[in-house]
Design a protein around this motif. Sequence first.
Motif, mmCIF file in Angstrom:
data_model
loop_
_atom_site.group_PDB
_atom_site.id
_atom_site.type_symbol
_atom_site.label_atom_id
_atom_site.label_comp_id
_atom_site.label_asym_id
_atom_site.label_seq_id
_atom_site.Cartn_x
_atom_site.Cartn_y
_atom_site.Cartn_z
ATOM 1 N N GLU A 166 0.832 -1.202 0.000
ATOM 2 C CA GLU A 166 0.000 0.000 0.000
ATOM 3 C C GLU A 166 0.869 1.255 0.000
ATOM 4 O O GLU A 166 1.796 1.362 0.795
ATOM 5 N N MET A 172 6.098 -6.109 4.481
ATOM 6 C CA MET A 172 4.867 -6.355 5.266
ATOM 7 C C MET A 172 3.824 -5.271 5.035
ATOM 8 O O MET A 172 3.184 -4.812 5.970
ATOM 9 N N SER A 173 3.675 -4.848 3.791
ATOM 10 C CA SER A 173 2.832 -3.686 3.547
ATOM 11 C C SER A 173 1.593 -4.009 2.720
ATOM 12 O O SER A 173 0.937 -3.113 2.206
ATOM 13 N N ARG A 174 1.301 -5.279 2.566
ATOM 14 C CA ARG A 174 0.022 -5.580 1.892
ATOM 15 C C ARG A 174 -0.648 -6.787 2.530
ATOM 16 O O ARG A 174 0.000 -7.628 3.154
ATOM 17 N N VAL A 175 -1.959 -6.827 2.381
ATOM 18 C CA VAL A 175 -2.727 -7.973 2.886
ATOM 19 C C VAL A 175 -2.532 -9.119 1.907
ATOM 20 O O VAL A 175 -2.708 -8.947 0.699
ATOM 21 N N LEU A 182 -0.159 -10.478 6.530
ATOM 22 C CA LEU A 182 0.596 -9.460 5.802
ATOM 23 C C LEU A 182 1.771 -10.101 5.092
ATOM 24 O O LEU A 182 2.306 -11.112 5.534
ATOM 25 N N ASN A 236 1.701 0.084 12.312
ATOM 26 C CA ASN A 236 1.279 1.117 11.378
ATOM 27 C C ASN A 236 -0.202 0.952 11.100
ATOM 28 O O ASN A 236 -0.864 0.086 11.670
ATOM 29 N N LEU A 238 -1.823 -0.202 8.535
ATOM 30 C CA LEU A 238 -2.251 -1.478 7.961
ATOM 31 C C LEU A 238 -2.306 -2.569 9.023
ATOM 32 O O LEU A 238 -3.276 -3.320 9.107
ATOM 33 N N VAL A 282 -5.521 -4.715 10.308
ATOM 34 C CA VAL A 282 -5.612 -6.186 10.330
ATOM 35 C C VAL A 282 -5.967 -6.663 11.734
ATOM 36 O O VAL A 282 -6.863 -7.496 11.926
#
Lengths: 446, 405
Positions: free
Chosen positions: A259, A301-304, A445, B209, B211, B215
Amino acid sequence: MSPWAPYKPTDAAPWNLERVVHLHHRAAFAATWAEVQRDLRDGSDVAVTRLLEGQARLEGVPESFESLATIIGQAAVDSGSAERLKAWWLYRCLFTPHPLQERLTLMWHNHFATSNLKVGDLRLMKRQNDIFRRHALSSFGDLLTAAIRDPALLNWLDAPANRKAHPNENLARELMELFTLGIGHYTEEDVKQSARALTGWTVRQGDFIEQPTAHDDGEKTILGRTGNWNGSDLLKTLLEQPAAAHRLASRLCLEFLGEHVVDDKALDELANGLRLNNLDIRWGVETILRSELFFSAPNLMSRVCDPVSFVVGPLRALEFWRHPPGTIVMADWLRRMDQDLFYPPNVGGWPGGRAWLSTRTILARSNFMAALVAGELSSPVHPPDLARLIANHSGDTAQTTGEKVRFLSQLLFGLTMDDSSPSVAEGEPLGSLLLRLLTGQFAYLH
Amino acid sequence: MQPARVNRSRRQFLKESALVSLSPLLPAFLARSVAAADAKPDDRVLVVIQLDGGNDGLNTVIPFADELYARYRKELRIKPHEVLKLDESVGLHPQMMPAKELFDAGRLAVVQGVGYPNPNRSHFESMAIWHHACVGSEDHDGIGWLGRTADTWVSPEASSSGSIYVGVEAPSVAVRGRRANVVSLENEADLMLAPAIEQMIPPSLKANNDLSAFVQRSIDQSYAAAKQFSGSAAVQAGGNDGYPASKLGQKLRLVSRLLKLDGNTRIYYVSQPGYDTHSAQTYPHAQLLREFSSALKAFMTDLQVSKLDDRVVVLAFSEFGRRVDENASGGTDHGAAGPVFLAGSPVRGGILNGHPSLSDLDVGDLKMQVDFRQVYATLLQNWLAVDSQTILKEQFKPFDCLRPS
């Protein structure tokens, strides 16, 4: 400096366990401890080359993978069971020597999202899937042409109803809006005229044909160019549009970056590069995977992670191939996580990202992990032998429960910091610790 | 377009209800939880029940006083004294007592002779026409009327599951949109946590952060929702909640539970298969109608008790009625126009028009009196508050079936 400049390890962005795992999570479906250690040793250039060349997997790949996969795929089509075709694809994801190719196949399935719900023909769905795989890393023009001149997509988008004097705009619209240009780069009139150009492209007895009597060979003006255009002319025109390169760049960044990682300037630069390289997908993927941006801290670790990664990744990392999971069962779990292979929700595909997560899909993800840890994915039931896995790979260094958890979180998430580990009680069973790791936020992630 | 109706008592109920007081925790029980702010618990809901296979409308809403009825239905005739009379001339099948009770309470409307021009007697084609709300097969693009409706609610910021489909089969074309999402649920197990997870202390980790905070929050909320759901399941399993054990009864029970938990979804869709009664239909048809009306009654009662009934309208339809003349196998063949039911307190209860003539037939079938798209138009415009002409691609004269609000 360009964000696409090749990555060189620095103190701020060292080539460490975290980045090796990051690369394998994004470009493949995780990696085993041995693969991670090998790439850590050999450096990022070699690691990326291995992924591009289909040599990333060291173990857990059957010697006769391609012929086995062919037999399984053919049997699935013959059986008429969509569940078995989904299982075939998962078999490929789990056991292929070339995981990047499967990941891209999945990406193209999403880009040209076609559902068997309407196509209703497994042979055609598999044929389309093979096209995505064959052209996964070719030029986008070749991929687009092959995907469009193929019955699954044509039936899905009503091309057989698009005839001279009875144009049906469905294919023309999605071709412009979703496959090449994106909204805002064409007019409604362009859609109408493109539909005329595409008349005559249809399906007969399960095969693509060009039917001259159904084709409207009159003059059309499309995106400012006037001529007696046909479908091939239209594709050529679309591929020459700067917007097409831009859309391809966006698609690749959406797939490989997290993201808010890429900005407009970087996207423009990548799109220009793609144009100069004839929309070569391989060039685009390689540029991204080798880039400074890809290995920058904000991209970690910046997206699902998508359901397929969520399901296949831990199975690979935990070396599950010794007791292979049932792929039909796995496909059903994916459906509950909203990624029903061969049945994307609509022509726009799966929205992805944070939209993967809803109460229902999170419960499915957690329940899947409970089944995995209990060994219920294999038949007969076979829980993972974590003690052996840990002993094999960490030797004597992981003795306490805390050290064992740390090893698992390094293997699964590439994380060394203690934050990644839930507080542990000495003596808590390894299975229950694993379940806590696999259902925690880091498992979501990548 | 009318402004959404605000009901004070409902508002009050929302404030007071322990169940809904948890709703800030549940931004999107089933929908994508991208945006939390789009839950509007006061939104109106449409529940569609599809009677699959072509319901024999003539033996559902029965013109018992018409002598032609007895003449056409020699074997299958329901005797006048058995009919549950709605007025002097028509009545319901004897197995439909629960529906009759709804009717008597003013919460069931009967629209007779609903169809479309040039009826198509193929199940597939006719269902496609009802789903797409277009009569020309060239316009059948796999995007249904409710899918188009939900598409108008899609926005980049807000997320909602356009529709929820309850059933094991693939969701109906009616709810499939170009962009809107359809959630398909088979059963309640999809909303429960495995025991191993329930017993686990969830590791609530610090977020680094936005995100990871998202989650973590999503996971926490989902577990809370599952616990709430299984809690409400336990409560319901303990007492008799009034739903019949039939498949349709259980589907509507799940719809009701979702309605109570999920403020976001405005379209629910279920189907009841089995109406293709070509032979020996007396018993199976009676059974289907009993299942249908008892499930519907249980659902409406549940909604009323939960004070949700002013939010929900139910539409029940079948792809066609059956031939007026019975066949030689004690059954009926594919026909044309048939009755549509609407249920709920927002509905103008009663018989809303006359029965189609039994003497003026269209090659053996009842003639259409109301185009189904007129009913759709009213539901779209006056219930779901979307522009019916946009959705139906044509202007249809609304059919007056809702109470003025």
